[in-house]
Design an enzyme around this catalytic site. Structure first.
Site, PDB file in Angstrom:
ATOM      1  N   GLY A  77      -6.641 -48.089  31.101  1.00  0.00           N
ATOM      2  CA  GLY A  77      -6.734 -47.427  29.803  1.00  0.00           C
ATOM      3  C   GLY A  77      -5.356 -47.219  29.215  1.00  0.00           C
ATOM      4  CB  CYS A  78      -4.106 -44.644  26.901  1.00  0.00           C
ATOM      5  SG  CYS A  78      -2.571 -44.036  26.196  1.00  0.00           S
TER       6      CYS A  78
END
Length: 187
Positions: free
Chosen positions: A14-15
């Protein structure tokens, strides 16, 4: 730490803001660099990757001393930090750039990644089938300077305080209890 014998792990969960700070807190980790991997464009920018047009994932590249922390231990942290059952998504971050992926640097890392995924899935650490890609590492591009250490520099930024901060607290509690954190992280 023996800097001459560092190994590398490249992980997409993810981020990159959400995982960089946590990996950096681990004993045996020399550096964690946010960047991009797995795409088709050379020297991608954050804007291009965010638009989803380059095929890259947001990743962290971790330099670690395998005498202090193993690749398998890094993967335990990886499974803990993100939901590997959501395709191209982590929370409200949606797109292929937020996919779950392990970019292995050797056949041994590939084998360890496959075994680790199966073990995590068998323990039902997350509900559902894992969608994590396990693919060969090809190239890493460092993200822009303002992304490096982003949470530490911007803890009050709304995304950081709402998403990253709580994840870090959960991480510190769990891995601190296991004794995996360096002394600075435990304060």
């Amino acid at each position: 730490m023996d800097k001459n014998n560092l190994e590398y792990a490249t992980l997409a969960g993810g981020c990159f803001w959400c995982v960089e700070s946590c990996f950096h807190m681990l004993k045996g980790v020399d550096s964690v660099i946010s960047g991009y991997s797995g795409g088709h464009k050379a020297n991608p920018t954050y804007e291009e990757v965010s638009a989803g047009t380059t095929g890259h994932a947001e990743v962290v590249q971790i330099a670690y001393d395998p005498k202090i922390i193993s690749y398998k231990q890094l993967l335990e942290v990886f499974w803990f930090l993100h939901n590997p059952t959501t395709l191209n998504r982590q929370g409200n971050d949606i797109g292929t750039q937020y996919r779950s992926a392990i970019f292995y640097h050797s056949d041994k890392q590939k084998q360890d990644a496959e075994e680790s995924l199966k073990a995590s899935e068998d323990k039902q650490e997350w509900n559902g089938k894992y969608v994590t890609e396990i693919v060969p590492f090809e190239k890493f591009w460092s993200a822009e300077a303002y992304h490096q250490g982003y949470y530490n520099a911007n803890p009050n930024q709304p995304y950081c305080s709402a998403v990253v901060g709580p994840k870090i607290q959960k991480f510190k509690k769990h891995f601190g209890e296991l004794g995996w954190l360096n002394e600075k992280a435990e304060n």
